[in-house]
Design a protein around this motif. Structure first.
Motif, mmCIF file in Angstrom:
data_model
loop_
_atom_site.group_PDB
_atom_site.id
_atom_site.type_symbol
_atom_site.label_atom_id
_atom_site.label_comp_id
_atom_site.label_asym_id
_atom_site.label_seq_id
_atom_site.Cartn_x
_atom_site.Cartn_y
_atom_site.Cartn_z
ATOM 1 N N UNK A 259 -9.908 12.032 -0.222
ATOM 2 C CA UNK A 259 -9.720 10.681 0.312
ATOM 3 C C UNK A 259 -10.952 10.259 1.098
ATOM 4 N N UNK A 260 -11.391 9.037 0.919
ATOM 5 C CA UNK A 260 -12.574 8.562 1.624
ATOM 6 C C UNK A 260 -12.233 8.303 3.083
ATOM 7 N N UNK B 52 -12.419 5.722 4.800
ATOM 8 C CA UNK B 52 -11.664 4.499 5.014
ATOM 9 C C UNK B 52 -10.252 4.567 4.503
ATOM 10 N N UNK B 53 -9.921 5.618 3.807
ATOM 11 C CA UNK B 53 -8.562 5.789 3.324
ATOM 12 C C UNK B 53 -8.367 5.333 1.889
ATOM 13 N N UNK B 54 -9.352 4.715 1.287
ATOM 14 C CA UNK B 54 -9.150 4.257 -0.092
ATOM 15 C C UNK B 54 -9.280 5.434 -1.042
ATOM 16 N N UNK B 55 -8.610 5.336 -2.133
ATOM 17 C CA UNK B 55 -8.631 6.403 -3.133
ATOM 18 C C UNK B 55 -9.373 5.900 -4.362
ATOM 19 N N UNK B 56 -10.577 6.341 -4.556
ATOM 20 C CA UNK B 56 -11.347 5.925 -5.730
ATOM 21 C C UNK B 56 -11.206 7.008 -6.784
ATOM 22 N N UNK B 57 -10.107 6.952 -7.502
ATOM 23 C CA UNK B 57 -9.834 7.970 -8.500
ATOM 24 C C UNK B 57 -10.678 7.752 -9.737
ATOM 25 N N UNK B 58 -11.298 8.805 -10.210
ATOM 26 C CA UNK B 58 -12.139 8.759 -11.403
ATOM 27 C C UNK B 58 -11.398 9.477 -12.520
ATOM 28 N N UNK B 59 -11.122 8.764 -13.577
ATOM 29 C CA UNK B 59 -10.369 9.295 -14.704
ATOM 30 C C UNK B 59 -11.301 9.811 -15.787
ATOM 31 N N UNK C 207 -10.793 5.905 -17.730
ATOM 32 C CA UNK C 207 -10.984 4.653 -16.994
ATOM 33 C C UNK C 207 -12.204 4.734 -16.086
ATOM 34 N N UNK D 173 0.141 6.799 -4.325
ATOM 35 C CA UNK D 173 -0.058 6.599 -5.748
ATOM 36 C C UNK D 173 -0.498 5.177 -6.082
ATOM 37 N N UNK D 174 -1.348 5.061 -7.112
ATOM 38 C CA UNK D 174 -1.775 3.768 -7.610
ATOM 39 C C UNK D 174 -0.730 3.223 -8.567
ATOM 40 N N UNK E 281 -4.569 15.282 -8.317
ATOM 41 C CA UNK E 281 -3.676 14.214 -8.747
ATOM 42 C C UNK E 281 -3.436 14.321 -10.254
ATOM 43 N N UNK F 229 -14.130 2.767 -12.814
ATOM 44 C CA UNK F 229 -13.881 1.834 -11.727
ATOM 45 C C UNK F 229 -14.972 0.777 -11.681
ATOM 46 N N UNK G 75 -18.074 2.276 -10.129
ATOM 47 C CA UNK G 75 -19.060 2.929 -10.992
ATOM 48 C C UNK G 75 -19.852 1.954 -11.861
ATOM 49 N N UNK H 227 1.344 7.140 -12.163
ATOM 50 C CA UNK H 227 1.254 8.284 -11.260
ATOM 51 C C UNK H 227 2.374 9.273 -11.546
ATOM 52 N N UNK I 231 -2.590 3.556 1.434
ATOM 53 C CA UNK I 231 -3.522 4.630 1.740
ATOM 54 C C UNK I 231 -2.950 5.964 1.277
ATOM 55 N N UNK J 26 -7.777 -2.447 -7.115
ATOM 56 C CA UNK J 26 -8.841 -1.879 -7.931
ATOM 57 C C UNK J 26 -8.898 -2.581 -9.289
ATOM 58 N N UNK K 35 -10.308 -1.457 -13.111
ATOM 59 C CA UNK K 35 -10.851 -0.443 -13.999
ATOM 60 C C UNK K 35 -11.043 -1.060 -15.382
ATOM 61 N N UNK L 269 -4.885 -1.909 -0.771
ATOM 62 C CA UNK L 269 -5.942 -1.479 -1.667
ATOM 63 C C UNK L 269 -5.692 -1.985 -3.073
#
Lengths: 113, 111
Positions: free
Chosen positions: A93-94, A96-103, B43, B99-100, A34, B45, B59, A46, B96, B33, B35, B31
């Motif tokens: 992708x997890x 469950x479908x959620x996207x826990x993006x780590x920046x 960022x 893009x966020x 991504x 989470x 996190x 995005x 799902x 979130x 951050x 969904x």
């Protein structure tokens, strides 16, 4: 999640193509790449994502190497408004479908006049 | 569509005070979130939610609480503000595997 490595900063001349590299040598077969960007203090935006094939949209192109260990984001005609921090993120992708993006810290791209 | 709306934009708190950061989205995303972004950093989470009534830790959840009573709203609660919570807070939402969408952020200072 696979770790990514990006240069801290890059410069580009206005009107030229900006090529932003990202290394993700530990990427696994089902992890997507991504790209987001953050202009000044705004919320991240995005840009594009891909798995194997090259992708293109109205903002940019994403080139992923055949071994998927690296990728390049291409802004074909950079403008001053493209000055931003660009984040490359690899994530599966997890279930469950959620996207826990780590920046991470990303690449600070400066487009010069 | 307004997208993701965060309020307030700026806030100064004293140590030990409490506050709620509001986040609402009008895109019917399941969904959501939260951050935080410290100066010069990426960022991190805090919490996320996959739908109304369901939340989970990210996190850095310590010192924060969330709730998700509706699809639209995902407030973040700080119970006892500490200087370490000085940061910019971003709320985001998504479908799902898509893009966020991020809000414009809340700049919080705890003095």
């Amino acid at each position: 999640d696979a770790k990514t490595t990006q240069p801290t900063s890059m410069d580009c001349a206005e009107g030229r193509a900006a090529n932003l590299p990202c290394n993700h040598s530990t990427i696994s077969g089902n992890e997507y790449v991504y790209w987001y960007r953050q202009i000044h203090s705004q919320g991240p935006q995005y840009i594009i994502h891909g798995l194997k094939n090259n992708e293109t949209n109205e903002m940019a192109s994403l080139i992923i190497t055949e071994d998927r260990k690296s990728s390049t984001l291409i802004l074909p005609h950079a403008t001053l408004r493209d000055t931003a921090v660009y984040y490359c993120i690899v994530r599966v992708p997890t279930q469950g479908g959620s996207e826990k993006l780590v920046f991470g810290k990303g690449t600070k791209l400066t487009v010069n006049p | 569509n307004a997208g993701v709306t965060q309020t307030p934009k700026f806030r100064i708190l004293k140590i030990g005070q409490s506050m709620t950061l509001q986040c609402t989205q009008d895109m019917n995303h399941n969904y959501m979130y939260w951050y935080r972004q410290d100066p010069g950093m990426g960022l991190k989470l805090i919490y996320y939610s996959v739908g109304a009534g369901i939340t989970d830790k990210g996190e850095v959840p310590n010192g924060y609480n969330v709730s998700r009573s509706t699809t639209e709203d995902f407030p973040l609660r700080l119970e006892l503000a500490a200087p370490s919570q000085t940061s910019v807070y971003f709320c985001a939402s998504s479908f799902v595997r898509e893009k966020l969408f991020f809000g414009s952020g809340t700049q919080l200072s705890v003095l």
